[in-house]
Scaffold this motif. Structure first.
Motif: not given
Lengths: 406, 406
Positions: A272, A291-298
């Motif tokens: 993570t 900025r950071s974007v975590e695409l994650n479980v989607c």
């Protein structure tokens, strides 16, 4: 030999793992030589605890048709690793239960770890001369299984990643009078296939994402900052895609520079925060808006970007697995072999599951370019056919209508 | 009076802000009393710097039809606040430029801060007896503008949030033999409309998300832990939705307990990390498996979950704004008035922009229940019509085909 079929799902869910379940169950329910189709609830672990359902109920109320557009794992999943030692008492226990349900055909839909289960069960079966046939049906968004062109689940995840990165790039560009960097963190522990798919988001040459970093190459923080600096000269609102598993030449994960990490049941490091770490690094070194974007479980559970190609192939893999089992195959995984690329033509086949489990297929080195900051046209030609076709998901009250166990 | 029309977009993008741009531009280009339709590139700030484009080019090549399904802000946006003091030299400078382009009609598509711009320009116009008409076209995913039933942008964002939370809940439930908590952090600084929309994700009574926390009520960390504990007794894989702006009874944002925060140009606190903070809190207090998911920018820029109702209303608001301006209105914002709920019927109107700018409409207290951990049926009846209808986004090479400025 038992006349019944047993099917289960294992490992992380994907958008189309239920498509393969549909393929197995429907083919099994329709075939005259199969009496009952049973589903293991929560995989082999649930089966050991007696959690089994009769799949014919889904045919009777017609709800089976919702399976291919329902993400997640309808039957539930598990992360249960069978013992390495085939003398372990769990094996006779399992085969007693198989006999109890008069199982003749066994299908396990999953990735590397699930193929490990198929391998062990088929080897144990051989050792006791059991006639039960064990077949693996591939699924993983990671696309890292060997001996197959690709795996169901990757196409839809790749389409989700490319679509979302294109949308994030649009969003990032609205204030184009101010320089900014957006770092998108994409799933992929060891294999960068899904991160590489972000390159599909480009609408023209030089478009975002300008920089793409996979775990197949060593990540150098200084080179990264210099590449970002250069890219910002021509792209005001830079989008950078990174794999969650990027690491330096010492093998240290970039996220480890930020925080402590644990390990999961299989001994994989839980990752993570690589994006968050690089966000702070860029802010510190270059002083621009980041900025950071975590695409994650989607990435693995979105039904909004299903690839029609992927859904059809997932269904076909399940159906073909039943065909092959009925023909006598066991200890194999269903594979995809690309016959032609333009127009795209795929042939189904099988490969020895023992050669697949616990192996990983990385993105080939020759498909990675620009000092490890981009992928080649060859990769794009490979990936493009896999994301084709739009799937209309049935809606109810304005939202996707999913099937679920009560 | 000038025969030309000027339109701009301002503030954060939404999935349908380009639908309103389409409405304004198309109506303007089609109306015989309008000569030219100009777009401000990057809002009023870009206009001041001479960045203007002729919108007729989009009609000529037909690309204007891609606008309603392209997220982001086609013209680019800005976060430029006009001076409070109407004696500031920027006002005569702006009106000289309006005259230079022979502007008679001015449209600004945005939220509270953009309505502040419309308010100041219309008041300055009145003070110098300028005949230019200034109209605000509402957009915001936050749905927090007063004097209107709702705002374009909210319906699609609500549909995205509800769809995604339903998918995350499906994903979370695949290992239902192990207790887990998933915390989903949703946009909304002061108004919890979008977080409330997560309640639409429920497929049956008691379904996830079981707990929903809005910034309209004070958040109590001890009560939260106790509510999570109780919910875990009946829901193994619990999904909790929180607004990014939740705060305690002292007004301290929950994320402030975790990290430092800055402020943006408008003096708003920049928030990050409430979900992460609560993830650690639950892990620490209850020892269960927890993860947090930040929905992030996709809430406002995804084209995958466009609400047909929202897209149509966004277009209609733009078109109606031109109608009203041609009828002589100025200093107003277009509003939506719900004539009937079942079947849903909406009427367009106008309201004094001065009463709208810098005001915020929270979720009414009577729509929040269960000690601030849920929303009522009345909220669901309000929100449900706004997410209806699926929009087919044109695809090219397997990905959404967006229009963009070269």
């Amino acid at each position: 030999m038992g006349k019944n079929l047993l099917v289960g799902q294992s490992g992380g869910p994907t958008a189309v793992i239920n498509g393969s379940l549909y393929g197995v169950a429907k083919k099994g329910l329709e075939d005259v030589s199969v009496d009952h189709v049973y589903g293991m609830v929560n995989g082999i672990e649930g089966f050991l605890n007696g959690h089994v359902m009769d799949m014919s109920t889904l045919m009777e109320d017609g709800s089976i048709e919702l399976l291919p557009t329902t993400p997640g794992a309808y039957l539930g999943s598990c992360r249960y690793k069978l013992p390495e030692n085939l003398d372990d008492p769990v094996y006779p226990e399992l085969f007693r239960k198989f006999d109890e349900y008069e199982i003749g055909l066994f299908f396990y839909i999953g990735g590397n770890d699930s193929m490990d289960t198929v391998s062990k069960l088929s080897r144990y079966a051989a050792s006791i001369e059991s006639p039960i046939r064990f077949i693996g049906v591939p699924k993983t968004i990671d696309n890292d299984l060997v001996l197959t062109d690709h795996t169901p689940g990757f196409g839809s995840a790749a389409k989700y990643v490319a679509t979302t990165v294109r949308e994030i790039a649009v969003d990032a560009s609205v204030y184009d009078n101010k320089k900014s960097v957006t770092i998108v963190e994409i799933m992929g522990r060891h294999a960068g296939w899904l991160t590489a798919a972000s390159a599909l988001a480009r609408k023209f040459e030089g478009d975002n994402p300008v920089l793409i970093y996979l775990p197949e190459t060593d990540f150098d923080q200084e080179a990264f900052i210099s590449q970002v600096k250069t890219a910002l000269e021509t792209t005001s609102n830079l989008v950078v895609c990174i794999s969650e598993g990027i690491h330096d030449d010492k093998g240290t994960f970039i996220c480890e520079y930020a925080s402590e990490v644990g390990t999961d049941n299989f001994g994989h490091k839980m990752l993570t925060g690589s994006g968050k770490y690089l966000e702070n690094l860029v802010k510190d070194k270059l002083g621009v808006k980041v900025r950071s974007v975590e695409l994650n479980v989607c990435q693995r559970c979105s039904s909004s970007c299903l690839s029609a190609t992927d859904v059809e192939e997932a269904k076909a893999a399940g159906s073909y697995a039943v065909e092959r089992a009925l023909l006598g195959d066991t200890g194999v995984m269903i594979t995809f072999n690309r016959a032609k690329n333009e127009p795209y033509e795929m042939e189904l086949g099988t490969a020895d599951v023992n050669q697949i489990c616990n192996a990983e297929k990385p993105v080939p080195a020759e498909w990675i370019c620009n000092d490890g900051s981009d992928v080649t046209e060859d990769f794009l030609r490979y990936a493009l056919p896999l994301i084709q076709g739009h799937v209309e998901v049935p809606e109810k009250d304005g939202l996707p209508h999913f099937i679920f166990r009560k």
